[in-house]
Design an enzyme around this catalytic site. Sequence first.
Site, PDB file in Angstrom:
ATOM      1  N   HIS A   1      36.072 -65.343 -34.314  1.00  0.00           N
ATOM      2  CA  HIS A   1      37.260 -66.115 -33.966  1.00  0.00           C
ATOM      3  C   HIS A   1      37.649 -67.082 -35.068  1.00  0.00           C
ATOM      4  O   HIS A   1      36.873 -67.392 -35.978  1.00  0.00           O
ATOM      5  CB  HIS A   1      37.057 -66.858 -32.644  1.00  0.00           C
ATOM      6  CG  HIS A   1      36.020 -67.940 -32.678  1.00  0.00           C
ATOM      7  ND1 HIS A   1      36.291 -69.248 -33.025  1.00  0.00           N
ATOM      8  CD2 HIS A   1      34.683 -67.912 -32.409  1.00  0.00           C
ATOM      9  CE1 HIS A   1      35.186 -69.976 -32.952  1.00  0.00           C
ATOM     10  NE2 HIS A   1      34.192 -69.203 -32.587  1.00  0.00           N
TER      11      HIS A   1
ATOM     12  N   CYS B   1      28.762 -67.898 -31.710  1.00  0.00           N
ATOM     13  CA  CYS B   1      29.846 -67.025 -32.141  1.00  0.00           C
ATOM     14  C   CYS B   1      30.074 -67.150 -33.647  1.00  0.00           C
ATOM     15  O   CYS B   1      29.545 -68.045 -34.303  1.00  0.00           O
ATOM     16  CB  CYS B   1      31.125 -67.351 -31.377  1.00  0.00           C
ATOM     17  SG  CYS B   1      31.080 -66.829 -29.646  1.00  0.00           S
TER      18      CYS B   1
END
Length: 583
Positions: free
Chosen positions: A461, A480
Site C-alpha cells: 500500500h 504490511c
Amino acid sequence: MGQLTRLFVISRVFIMVFLISGTAFGETSPIMPETPPIGVQGAAPNDVVGQAIQAVLEPLQSAFPPLLTARRHQRLDINRVVLDFYAHRNYRAAWTDGRDVAQLLKSLNDTKIDGLVPQDFRIAELEQARLALQATAPTPAQSAAFDLAATRTYITALLQLRRGKVDPSRLDFHWNFDPVGVDPREDMNSFFAALDAHDIARAFALAPPQETVYRNMRESLAQLRKVRDAGGWPKVAEGQSLKPGMDGVAVAQLRARLVAAGYLAPTKGKRNDYDDSVIAAVKKYQTEQYLGADGVAGKTTLEALNVPVEARIDQVRVNMERARWLLYKLQGTFVVVDIAGYKVALYRDGQPIWRSRVQVGKPFRSTPVFQSEITYVTFNPTWTVPPTILVQDMLPKIQQNPGYLAANRIRVFDRQGNVLDPSTVDWSNAKGLTLRQDAGPENSLGQVVIRFPNDYAIYLHDTPHRELFAKSVRATSSGCIRVENPLQLVELLFNDPVRWNSEGIQKQLANGRTENIKLPVKVPLLLAYWTVDMSKDGRVTFKPDVYGYDSPVLRELNLPTKLPALDLPRADTALVVTEQSKL
C-alpha cells in the site's frame, strides 16, 4: 553362509538402512506423484546381484506404499524413490562401471562449492568400500549393498542441490511456496538418465539453480574462502568513530580493510589519513551494507567491517540454500518483495522492469514470507484498524487525547455497524468496537492498496509516512508493505495503456470513491527474505538479518544428513549399517 541366512542378514540390514536413515532434506524429500512400474518382471535368472537387490527391496514395498496424489506440503520418503528406481529397471545394479563411481565421489566432494557439507555423504566410506570390493571377490549381497548405498547417496546429494537440504516449512509455519513448474518426476528421470548415460558430473552440474544470481553467490563463496584461508580480513580498532580529517593507526587499518574488500584501490592502502578517497569508499560500503551512508566509520560500520569472514561465508551459504528453495523459473510477469532488502521489483520475462523502496514490518511484527497472487487494487481505501494495533498502539493515544480520533478522521462502530460518539465510549473496555479511518490523503493506507489473498491481512500500500523511505533500515510498519511509488506499480500491474495509464489512475483517485478494481490478469507475488545482495560490479554485499532468520537455517544446514555408514566388506559377511547412522 547359507542362502537363507544370507537373505535374512541382507533383509535385516536394509530394513535398518531404510528405516533409520534420512533423505535429501535431512528427513524427507518432496513428494513424487507416482506411476506404478510397468512390465516389472524381477531380476533376471542369471543376475545374482539383481536378485540380492530384489531380496532386500521387495519386503519393503509395503512399508513405503505409493502415494498416488500430490497435495501441498505432502512429502514422500526418499526410500520410495530408491524402491521405484530399482523396480523399473528390474533390480539391475546401477553402479557396475567404476568410472561412474569415480564421478560420483568427485561430484560429492564438489558439493562444497554450493555451500553443502561433503562429509554428509560419507565419501570416505564409499571410497573404502569400493576399493575393498575391487580387491576381493565380493558376494552378491556385498555388491547389492554397495549399489543401494551409492544410489541413495546420489539421489540425496542431487536433491539437496536441486531443492535444498533444509525443509523450510519446518522453520516457518507461514511457508507456502510450491516449486511451480518443477515436476519431481522430471528431476528423477533426469538424474537417472544421466546415470544410464554415464554422465554423473553433468547431473551434478545441472541440479543447482542455473540463474546468474546463484552463480554469483557460488563465486563469492569461493572468494570468501580464499580470504579465510589467507588469514581473514584486517581488523579495524573499535572504540571510537573514525571521521574525515583523522589520521593514525586505526585509519590505516580502515584503509587496509577497504582495500581487502575491493572498496579502495590497493595504491591507497598504505596511508593513514582519512581523505576524500576513504570517505567515498566508506559511503559505498555503507550503502551496499544497508547502513547509513554518511562517510563516517562509526560504531555500526566498524562492527560490520569486523564481522569475521567465517560468518560471512555462512551468510552466503544460508542464502544459497534459500536460492535452492525459491529460484524456480517463473515465466511472464511477477512481483518480488525483498523483505530484508526493503525493496520491491516487478519482473517481465525474467528481467526487472521496475523497482521501488519499501517499508516492512518491525521485528516484533514481522512481514511473513509467503507467495500469493495479486488480484485487485483498492483506490481511495478506508483503513480498518487491526485489533493488535487498536489495543497496543491506538488505545493509549485515545485515552491521552480525546480529540485523537477526530483529528485522524477515524470513526467508531459497534458490532451492529452503528456509528458511535467517541465521547460516549468507555475506552478502558473497548471490546466489540471497530475503528475505521476514512479515505483521504492522510489515510494510513494512502491513496491505493494492492491486494492478494493471504491469512495474515498483509498487503502492499501507499503511505503518508514518506519520510521513512530515506532511512537505511526500513523495518517500520506493522507487517504490511509500504511502497514508495505505488501508483507506478499499479499502472504496470494493469498493463493497460489506454484505460489505466497515469492519467486514468489519477482520474480514478480524483473521484474520491473507495472502489475495488480487479486486475485483468492475476500477477504472482513472492515475499522473500535474502540477507545478501550482489553489487553492480559483482561483489557480494551483506544485509542486516533484521528478523534473525539466518541462524535457524544455518543450524539445520550444518546438521549431518542421515545416511547409512558402511563397514568394509569381509570374506563371509555383507556390508552392515553401524550405529553411527542413528546420530
